[in-house]
Motif scaffolding. Sequence first.
Motif, PDB file in Angstrom:
ATOM      1  N   HIS A  54     -31.654 -15.055 -88.338  1.00 50.58           N
ATOM      2  CA  HIS A  54     -32.272 -14.924 -87.126  1.00 50.58           C
ATOM      3  C   HIS A  54     -33.490 -15.653 -86.695  1.00 50.58           C
ATOM      4  O   HIS A  54     -34.273 -15.354 -85.789  1.00 50.58           O
ATOM      5  CB  HIS A  54     -32.096 -13.441 -86.708  1.00 50.58           C
ATOM      6  CG  HIS A  54     -30.840 -12.983 -86.602  1.00 50.58           C
ATOM      7  ND1 HIS A  54     -29.886 -13.232 -85.898  1.00 50.58           N
ATOM      8  CD2 HIS A  54     -30.582 -11.682 -87.131  1.00 50.58           C
ATOM      9  CE1 HIS A  54     -28.874 -12.324 -85.908  1.00 50.58           C
ATOM     10  NE2 HIS A  54     -29.172 -11.457 -86.579  1.00 50.58           N
ATOM     11  N   ARG A  87     -18.294  -1.778 -88.624  1.00 44.12           N
ATOM     12  CA  ARG A  87     -18.697  -2.053 -86.977  1.00 44.12           C
ATOM     13  C   ARG A  87     -18.090  -1.337 -86.016  1.00 44.12           C
ATOM     14  O   ARG A  87     -18.802  -1.013 -85.281  1.00 44.12           O
ATOM     15  CB  ARG A  87     -18.323  -3.531 -87.093  1.00 44.12           C
ATOM     16  CG  ARG A  87     -19.309  -4.461 -88.047  1.00 44.12           C
ATOM     17  CD  ARG A  87     -19.516  -6.082 -87.688  1.00 44.12           C
ATOM     18  NE  ARG A  87     -20.075  -6.175 -86.520  1.00 44.12           N
ATOM     19  CZ  ARG A  87     -21.518  -6.319 -86.369  1.00 44.12           C
ATOM     20  NH1 ARG A  87     -22.140  -6.499 -87.784  1.00 44.12           N
ATOM     21  NH2 ARG A  87     -22.043  -6.716 -85.432  1.00 44.12           N
ATOM     22  N   ASP A 120     -21.372  -8.499 -90.914  1.00 44.50           N
ATOM     23  CA  ASP A 120     -20.397  -9.165 -90.086  1.00 44.50           C
ATOM     24  C   ASP A 120     -19.116  -9.790 -90.634  1.00 44.50           C
ATOM     25  O   ASP A 120     -18.393 -10.245 -89.796  1.00 44.50           O
ATOM     26  CB  ASP A 120     -21.018  -9.828 -88.861  1.00 44.50           C
ATOM     27  CG  ASP A 120     -21.777 -11.060 -89.704  1.00 44.50           C
ATOM     28  OD1 ASP A 120     -21.511 -11.500 -90.474  1.00 44.50           O
ATOM     29  OD2 ASP A 120     -22.547 -11.627 -88.682  1.00 44.50           O
TER      30      ASP A 120
HETATM   31 MG    MG Z   1     -25.520  -8.832 -87.107  1.00 42.85          MG
END
Ligand code: MG
Length: 140
Positions: A54, A87, A120
């Motif tokens: 990120h 998730r 993820d």
């Molecule tokens: Mg993430």
Amino acid sequence: MAVTRTFSIIKPDATRRNLTGAVTAMLEGAGLRVVASKRIQMTRAMAEGFYAVHRERPFFNDLVAFMISGPVVVQVLEGEDAVARNRAIMGATNPANADEGTIRKVHAESIEANSVHGSDSDENAAIEIAYFFAQTEITG
Ligand code: MG
Ligand code: RTP
């Protein structure tokens, strides 16, 4: 579905509000088993490395500052289809969009202070587990 592992972080907004047990109970209630767990204070270097993907995002600096603003609980979770199962119980990144009964709907404060992280993909789960845990720290 195979029994797999995923990596979880109980973030500083949740540890600060004494929600480690409440969040862990929701993970366990969703069919996940905690096979490794430790409470740590991340350094800036650890958080920057963890969120390197990120690095170019506008929220990167704020996110790193948030993640080192207090202790976190890093965990390895095991269960059938663990990444997707985790998730699902986490809910959407932004708690405003999270389904009822999810950890983020129930506990998150904001899109940033959203109480939990979850891998993820299976590939990223393996990378993230190895980032925080030695093999000897993980039990069945
Ligand atoms: Mg993430
Ligand atoms: P996570 O990686 O923590 O499980 O969450 P996620 O996949 O749902 O979200 P991701 O897009 O990977 O973002 C990582 C974390 O960055 C913070 N964030 N802040 N201010 C913002 O717009 C913003 N967007 C994301 C959140 O803490 C998010 O979990």
